[in-house]
Scaffold this motif. Structure first.
Motif, PDB file in Angstrom:
ATOM      1  N   ASN A  85       0.822  -1.199   0.000  1.00  0.00           N
ATOM      2  CA  ASN A  85       0.000   0.000   0.000  1.00  0.00           C
ATOM      3  C   ASN A  85       0.860   1.255   0.000  1.00  0.00           C
ATOM      4  O   ASN A  85       0.412   2.319  -0.429  1.00  0.00           O
ATOM      5  N   SER A  86       2.088   1.136   0.444  1.00  0.00           N
ATOM      6  CA  SER A  86       3.014   2.273   0.411  1.00  0.00           C
ATOM      7  C   SER A  86       3.234   2.736  -1.023  1.00  0.00           C
ATOM      8  O   SER A  86       3.256   3.939  -1.312  1.00  0.00           O
ATOM      9  N   GLY A  87       3.415   1.770  -1.930  1.00  0.00           N
ATOM     10  CA  GLY A  87       3.647   2.125  -3.319  1.00  0.00           C
ATOM     11  C   GLY A  87       2.498   2.909  -3.920  1.00  0.00           C
ATOM     12  O   GLY A  87       2.695   3.906  -4.624  1.00  0.00           O
ATOM     13  N   TYR A  88       1.279   2.476  -3.637  1.00  0.00           N
ATOM     14  CA  TYR A  88       0.122   3.178  -4.197  1.00  0.00           C
ATOM     15  C   TYR A  88      -0.142   4.493  -3.480  1.00  0.00           C
ATOM     16  O   TYR A  88      -0.700   5.425  -4.073  1.00  0.00           O
ATOM     17  N   PHE A  89       0.259   4.603  -2.232  1.00  0.00           N
ATOM     18  CA  PHE A  89       0.172   5.903  -1.563  1.00  0.00           C
ATOM     19  C   PHE A  89       1.121   6.889  -2.246  1.00  0.00           C
ATOM     20  O   PHE A  89       0.751   8.050  -2.500  1.00  0.00           O
ATOM     21  N   LEU A  90       2.324   6.435  -2.595  1.00  0.00           N
ATOM     22  CA  LEU A  90       3.281   7.299  -3.291  1.00  0.00           C
ATOM     23  C   LEU A  90       2.781   7.707  -4.670  1.00  0.00           C
ATOM     24  O   LEU A  90       3.015   8.833  -5.123  1.00  0.00           O
ATOM     25  N   ALA A 146      -5.449   8.777   5.994  1.00  0.00           N
ATOM     26  CA  ALA A 146      -4.445   7.772   6.337  1.00  0.00           C
ATOM     27  C   ALA A 146      -4.314   6.720   5.247  1.00  0.00           C
ATOM     28  O   ALA A 146      -3.329   5.987   5.204  1.00  0.00           O
ATOM     29  N   TYR A 147      -5.296   6.651   4.365  1.00  0.00           N
ATOM     30  CA  TYR A 147      -5.281   5.682   3.277  1.00  0.00           C
ATOM     31  C   TYR A 147      -5.023   6.330   1.919  1.00  0.00           C
ATOM     32  O   TYR A 147      -4.356   5.753   1.065  1.00  0.00           O
ATOM     33  N   GLY A 148      -5.590   7.505   1.689  1.00  0.00           N
ATOM     34  CA  GLY A 148      -5.336   8.248   0.453  1.00  0.00           C
ATOM     35  C   GLY A 148      -5.536   7.431  -0.794  1.00  0.00           C
ATOM     36  O   GLY A 148      -6.532   6.709  -0.957  1.00  0.00           O
ATOM     37  N   SER A 149      -4.561   7.517  -1.704  1.00  0.00           N
ATOM     38  CA  SER A 149      -4.658   6.852  -2.997  1.00  0.00           C
ATOM     39  C   SER A 149      -4.444   5.347  -2.910  1.00  0.00           C
ATOM     40  O   SER A 149      -4.578   4.648  -3.916  1.00  0.00           O
ATOM     41  N   ALA A 150      -4.130   4.838  -1.715  1.00  0.00           N
ATOM     42  CA  ALA A 150      -3.977   3.396  -1.532  1.00  0.00           C
ATOM     43  C   ALA A 150      -5.305   2.715  -1.227  1.00  0.00           C
ATOM     44  O   ALA A 150      -5.546   1.589  -1.659  1.00  0.00           O
ATOM     45  N   ALA A 151      -6.183   3.405  -0.476  1.00  0.00           N
ATOM     46  CA  ALA A 151      -7.421   2.733  -0.051  1.00  0.00           C
ATOM     47  C   ALA A 151      -8.463   3.704   0.480  1.00  0.00           C
ATOM     48  O   ALA A 151      -9.296   3.322   1.285  1.00  0.00           O
ATOM     49  N   GLY A 152      -8.464   4.958   0.035  1.00  0.00           N
ATOM     50  CA  GLY A 152      -9.306   5.969   0.647  1.00  0.00           C
ATOM     51  C   GLY A 152     -10.636   6.252  -0.006  1.00  0.00           C
ATOM     52  O   GLY A 152     -11.362   7.142   0.438  1.00  0.00           O
ATOM     53  N   MET A 153     -11.019   5.507  -1.049  1.00  0.00           N
ATOM     54  CA  MET A 153     -12.225   5.847  -1.807  1.00  0.00           C
ATOM     55  C   MET A 153     -13.496   5.277  -1.203  1.00  0.00           C
ATOM     56  O   MET A 153     -13.487   4.280  -0.490  1.00  0.00           O
ATOM     57  N   VAL A 154     -14.616   5.935  -1.544  1.00  0.00           N
ATOM     58  CA  VAL A 154     -15.945   5.355  -1.387  1.00  0.00           C
ATOM     59  C   VAL A 154     -16.569   5.277  -2.773  1.00  0.00           C
ATOM     60  O   VAL A 154     -16.216   6.034  -3.676  1.00  0.00           O
ATOM     61  N   SER A 155     -17.476   4.316  -2.952  1.00  0.00           N
ATOM     62  CA  SER A 155     -18.156   4.187  -4.235  1.00  0.00           C
ATOM     63  C   SER A 155     -19.491   3.501  -4.015  1.00  0.00           C
ATOM     64  O   SER A 155     -19.842   3.114  -2.889  1.00  0.00           O
ATOM     65  N   THR A 156     -20.242   3.349  -5.085  1.00  0.00           N
ATOM     66  CA  THR A 156     -21.558   2.719  -5.057  1.00  0.00           C
ATOM     67  C   THR A 156     -21.619   1.593  -6.077  1.00  0.00           C
ATOM     68  O   THR A 156     -20.775   1.492  -6.975  1.00  0.00           O
TER      69      THR A 156
END
Length: 566
Positions: free
Chosen positions: A277-282, A341-351
């Motif tokens: 997840n560090s890579g995708y946060f970067l 704390a998640y950002g571009s690694a895991a921060g989204m919401v969707s439907t």
């Protein structure tokens, strides 16, 4: 443990016992014999490493290491070869129309020919029957709360909501209910980077420090492609002990980077694969530095808006409240970490409706990405991972899929690139693993018969009988050696020593730092756990004082020896 007949190795080992105290190395000999026999007669199924944030958290599991590892292993063998496809014409179920003016036809990537697929005419009834079976024996906490959907050729043909968005209130889950989707976010982050590449603004093979100049010197050895394909060697920050505490308030990019950027690499960049997840946060910071705007804004205007996804994004409030089950197996609201704390690694919401639009966008060259980038996302780079997607070849078709999970939520999407079918599952509890649901839902959509989820029947035991199993158990040396390379050392270490204890009229297994897990008796010295791990526990040997405990899940077997009292 023995839903299947015992192996010859097990029978030989058990036959050596009498009612007397068993030899101290019994458990080691059983496992060693079994491993030797397996290696001589069959190839071992590959097991991937733990998915970390990419897998549902499944919080509160006493056997978390077993649960996640085996779920990962099951996912690695993702879809079976389909048989018995339905000949019925599909029944199109009315759904919310796309938000743009007209539907966009699917432009499928070229690939091996696949048969024309007709969805089952009774698809809705089959899905309802399958989902309705959850919790029939295990109770309300294990019912499915969430939304499932089936897409065909870019159009949403079935969406079904089940349970409640908030168990404290009566609001239902619907196609427009917002869920946190965890590391499913990474499919969008990857698209943002590839879009910048399509526009000539980034080079995937350039070092990280070209776009993040203040990154440590290791950034000269790591490329954007390494980050995109999880081959950078950067440890995943969500696995760090410091990350497990707090973060209920906004955090900065520097705060998150400080967790991982100075740690040694796990391997030389490009030489191995490990989800990070560090890579995708970067990668989110790369987008910000190149586009000169917050990642959430770039994503909204350049990726989500063209796809018609108006109810998705980073920083939006979810409509469904995440739940976990406690030690009494009751669903309770899960503590929530701030999205920053998640950002571009895991921060989204969707439907559900928006994920159908996302699938359609990814089948439409030029809408969000070029055909080149769409193809590259689903071309295996290493192992079974492309760029932003796990990729699996099956029966002449290519399946691109991804799981995701954060506190109280888990989600899975699986896209069949050849026959135009996509299934997705969003849940606002941790009691049902959406990977298993998506797997079965895909089979249903392809006309296969699917059995309802297995839920064992509990048998009552007296307090005196439960006390027979109480004690301390330590992982055998043979098990430790067998699991090296299959299970991360720290996760295997959690099972080095466990305690089985009776509390009133219930039996629990306590794993250090994982809490107590209720063990339910099913007969013949066997117990089951009601969580998604589907782990079984068996005490032995039969007819003798308890000497060992075996934890079995799928092909993984952990044997623990009972310590002598005193």
């Amino acid at each position: 443990m023995h839903d299947e007949p015992r192996t010859d190795a097990e029978r030989r080992a058990l036959a050596a016992f009498t009612a007397a105290e068993p030899p101290a190395d019994f458990a080691d000999r059983v496992l060693a014999a079994d491993l030797a026999e397996r290696r001589g007669t069959e190839s071992r199924a590959p097991f991937g490493r733990l998915l970390g944030l990419g897998a549902p958290r499944l919080a509160g599991l006493a056997v978390a290491a077993v649960a996640v590892a085996v779920a990962t292993a099951a996912a690695a063998g993702w879809m079976p070869e389909w048989t018995g496809l339905s000949r019925h014409a599909p029944k199109i179920i009315p759904a919310e129309p796309p938000r743009d003016a007209a539907p966009v036809a699917a432009a499928l990537p070229e690939g091996p020919p696949v048969p024309e697929l007709a969805l089952p005419a009774d698809l809705e009834a089959r899905v309802d029957a399958y989902i309705g079976a959850f919790g029939r024996n295990y109770g309300d906490a294990f019912k499915f709360h969430g939304v499932v959907g089936v897409v065909k050729d870019g159009e949403l043909v079935l969406t079904r909501g089940y349970g409640r968005a908030d168990l404290r209130r009566d609001g239902p889950n619907t196609a427009t209910t917002r869920f946190k989707i965890g590391s499913l976010t990474q499919t969008f982050t990857a698209a943002a980077i590839l879009q910048l590449r399509d526009r000539g603004l980034v080079d995937l093979d350039a070092p990280v420090r070209k776009y993040i100049p203040d990154y440590p010197a290791t950034g000269n050895r790591i490329t954007l492609r390494h980050l995109l394909t999880h081959t950078s060697g950067i440890p995943s920050y969500t696995d760090a002990a410091v990350f497990l505490v707090g973060h209920t308030r906004p955090v900065t990019t520097a705060d998150v980077r400080a967790i991982f950027q100075d740690l040694p690499l796990e391997f030389a960049p490009g030489t191995d694969f490990d989800l990070s997840n560090s890579g995708y946060f970067l990668l989110g910071q790369v987008v910000e530095n190149v586009a000169r705007q917050p990642f959430a804004d770039y994503l909204t205007h350049n990726v989500l808006a063209p796809a018609g996804m108006k109810d998705s994004g980073i920083g939006l409030t979810p409509g469904a409240l995440g739940h976990e089950f406690d030690e009494d197996e009751v669903l309770v609201p899960a503590a929530q970490r701030h999205f920053s704390a998640y950002g571009s690694a895991a921060g989204m919401v969707s439907t559900a409706a928006d994920l159908a639009r996302w699938d359609r966008a990814l089948r439409t060259p030029g809408l969000v990405l070029s055909q080149k980038s769409l193809d590259e996302m689903t071309t295996v780079a290493r192992g079974e991972y492309g760029i932003g997607w796990f990729v699996r070849k099956d029966g002449g078709d290519t399946i691109a899929w991804h799981p995701g999970g954060v506190e109280g939520y888990n989600a899975t999407i699986a896209r069949f690139l050849g026959d135009g079918v996509t299934v997705f599952v969003l849940a606002n509890t941790e009691a049902v693993d959406t990977r298993a649901v998506a797997y079965d839902l895909a089979q249903i959509a392809h006309g296969a018969e699917v059995q309802p989820p297995q839920e064992h029947t509990e048998v009552r035991l007296s307090v005196a009988e439960l006390a027979r199993y109480s004690g301390n158990y330590v992982l055998t040396e043979t098990t430790q050696q067998a699991m090296k390379g299959l299970i991360e050392a720290d996760e295997l270490g959690a099972l080095q020593q466990v305690r089985v204890l009776r509390i009133d009229d219930r039996l629990f297994m306590r794993v250090p730092e994982h809490g107590d897990k209720w063990m339910h008796y099913m007969g013949d010295d066997r117990f089951f756990f009601k969580d998604p791990s589907a782990t079984l526990a068996e005490f032995g040997p039969p007819g003798a004082p308890v000497a060992h405990l075996t934890l079995q899940q799928g092909e993984l077997r952990f044997i623990l020896k009972r310590e002598r009292d005193g």
